[in-house]
Design an enzyme around this catalytic site. Sequence first.
Site, PDB file in Angstrom:
ATOM      1  N   SER A 240       0.567  -1.187   0.295  1.00 26.12           N
ATOM      2  CA  SER A 240       0.655   0.292  -0.179  1.00 26.12           C
ATOM      3  C   SER A 240       1.371   1.374  -0.075  1.00 26.12           C
ATOM      4  O   SER A 240       1.845   1.457   0.634  1.00 26.12           O
ATOM      5  CB  SER A 240      -0.704  -0.187   1.108  1.00 26.12           C
ATOM      6  OG  SER A 240      -1.236   1.607   1.395  1.00 26.12           O
ATOM      7  N   CYS A 241       0.549   1.778  -0.684  1.00 25.51           N
ATOM      8  CA  CYS A 241       1.124   3.742  -0.300  1.00 25.51           C
ATOM      9  C   CYS A 241       0.953   4.648   0.363  1.00 25.51           C
ATOM     10  O   CYS A 241       1.719   5.355   0.647  1.00 25.51           O
ATOM     11  CB  CYS A 241       0.325   4.346  -2.066  1.00 25.51           C
ATOM     12  SG  CYS A 241      -1.100   4.662  -1.607  1.00 25.51           S
ATOM     13  N   SER A 242      -0.463   3.396   1.420  1.00 22.90           N
ATOM     14  CA  SER A 242      -0.562   4.338   2.441  1.00 22.90           C
ATOM     15  C   SER A 242       0.875   3.488   3.982  1.00 22.90           C
ATOM     16  O   SER A 242       0.002   3.904   4.923  1.00 22.90           O
ATOM     17  CB  SER A 242      -1.953   4.393   2.792  1.00 22.90           C
ATOM     18  OG  SER A 242      -2.965   5.479   2.084  1.00 22.90           O
ATOM     19  N   SER A 243       1.359   2.996   3.622  1.00 25.89           N
ATOM     20  CA  SER A 243       1.979   2.292   4.316  1.00 25.89           C
ATOM     21  C   SER A 243       3.391   3.098   5.395  1.00 25.89           C
ATOM     22  O   SER A 243       3.537   3.668   4.105  1.00 25.89           O
ATOM     23  CB  SER A 243       2.828   1.079   4.158  1.00 25.89           C
ATOM     24  OG  SER A 243       3.562   0.478   5.076  1.00 25.89           O
ATOM     25  N   HIS A 367       0.316  13.560  -0.273  1.00 29.45           N
ATOM     26  CA  HIS A 367      -0.152  12.431   0.202  1.00 29.45           C
ATOM     27  C   HIS A 367      -0.855  12.145   1.185  1.00 29.45           C
ATOM     28  O   HIS A 367      -2.333  12.279   1.091  1.00 29.45           O
ATOM     29  CB  HIS A 367       0.600  10.892   0.407  1.00 29.45           C
ATOM     30  CG  HIS A 367       0.770   9.706  -0.311  1.00 29.45           C
ATOM     31  ND1 HIS A 367      -0.226   9.402   0.191  1.00 29.45           N
ATOM     32  CD2 HIS A 367      -0.164   9.117  -1.741  1.00 29.45           C
ATOM     33  CE1 HIS A 367      -0.736   7.893   0.146  1.00 29.45           C
ATOM     34  NE2 HIS A 367      -0.573   7.981  -1.008  1.00 29.45           N
TER      35      HIS A 367
END
Length: 475
Positions: A240-243, A367
Site C-alpha cells: 500500500s502507498c499508505s504504509s 499524499h
Amino acid sequence: MSRVDELIQAGRKAQKQVAGYTQEQIDDVCLAVGWALYNDDNVHALAKLAVEETGYGNYESKVTKHKRKVGGAVEDIIGKTSVGLIERNEETGISKYAKPVGLVCAILPATNPTATAGTKAVAILKGRNAVIFRPSSRARKASSMAVEYMREALRRIGAPADLVQIYSDADIPTTGELMQKCDLVVATGGGPMVRAAYSSGTPSYGVGVGNAVCIIADDADVKEAVGMIASSKTFDYATSCSSENSIIVQRGILDEVLDEIRANKGYICSPEEKAKLRKWMWQVNDKGKLKINGKVVAQSATRIAADAGIKVPADTSMLVVMGDEPAVEDKFADEKLSPVLTVFTYDGFDEALAKIASITDRYGRGHSMGIHTYRTDYIERMGQTMLTSRITVRQPMAAANGGHAMNYMPPTATLGCGTWGKNSTTENIHYKHFLNVTWVNEPRPAREFSEEAIWGDFFERIGHSVREGDSYETV
C-alpha cells in the site's frame, strides 16, 4: 476494427442499456459485482493467483484487503442517490440531477490487481457507467480473473456483461488510444502511467507519489501506536502507498518505542547493517538513476534481509533503521514499498512539523501524514499548516487513508494528492467522482445590494483612500 474499437463499442452499448436504470436496478448491479469480489471462494482464488503471478505481498493480507476494500466500497454506496434528483434546495431554487460520465478507462496496479478492480467497479457502476480495465503487464491473469467473476455476476442478474471489460494485452500505444477514446480515465499505478493519463486529452483522475510519514507525540499511547504502525507496515508486505515509511518519535519516548518495535517482531539494524541494506535497496538503473530495487518491493522482511546479507530472526516482521540527520538527506526517508521502517527523532513539536514537511516535500508531497496523539492542539496545527491531502490520527495508515470501518473516509484505492502531488483533487476517489451533475436553477426574487453593504467594513478597516485608487497595505 481494432481491439480498442471493439471494446469501446461494446462498452458504450452496455452503458446505454443501463443509462435508464432505476436506483434500485443500478444498486443491484453494484451489489452483484461487489459480491463477486467479496465472497470467500472467489477471494481466495484471486489472492492466491495475485501472489503467484506478481510475486508481491502475501495471500492472507490480500484476502483481508478484498474484504476491507470491496466491502467498504459497497457499504459506501448503499442508500446513496446516484440516479435522477440528488439534491434540492427550496431557498435557492437549485436542483441537482445525476447523470453518467459514460465509459471509464481504469488503470490497475500490479501491487493490488484484484481488490482495486472490485473497488473501482463498484464506484464506477454506481453512476450507471461502464468500465474498461487496463491491468499491469505483471498481473494480467489475476486482473482478468477478477473481471470475469464480475462479468458472470452481471449475467446472472440480467445486466450487460460488457459493463465491465478488460484489455489484458494492451501495450503502451494501445493504452494511449484506449485512454483517448474513453470519457474519463482513473489511473492507479506508477508515475509514468499517471502522467500518460493526464496527457491523454481525456479528463483524468490520478494519484501522486506515496510516502506516508507519521509522528509519535510525547503523549501517545506507545504500545497502541507502535502496534498500529507495525500492523500497517507489515500488511501485504507494504504494497500500500499508505504504509508508513518513516516515523518521527519524540526523543523522550524513543527507548519505549524501540522496545515496542522489538515486541512486534521488528529487527533494528545496526549502522553497518543499514549500510548493507541501503546498497541492496537502491541501485543504479540502466539510465544511470538511483532507483528502488524491484527485488525488494512487497517482499518479506526476512527475504530482504537475506538478500542484503543481514542475519535476522526467522520471525522478523519488519526491518527498522535509525534515520540520519538531516532527515531530508537520508535515502531511507523515501518511499520504500517494503516492510522497512525508518525512525527519526525530535525534541519540540515545531521540529517534528518541520521534519515531516521536509521529508514529504522531497518525496511524497501531498499524499498523507499521520500522528499518534491525544492533544487537539497538535492535531489542529497539522491540519492548519501541513501541505497534505489527508492526516490520519491514531490509526494504521495503510488501512485508514483509503477508508475503513474505524473512520468515515470514503473507501477507495485511488488517493488524490492535490496540486502538491500534481493531481486534480485532494479527495479519495469514490462513486461521486463518476457522476456528471446537471444544475437546474429556478428564478427567485432578485437580491439587492449596495456598495456600502459589500465594501463598507472593508473601507473602514483599510482606509477610505482606497476608493480613490491610492496604494495601501493590508498588513
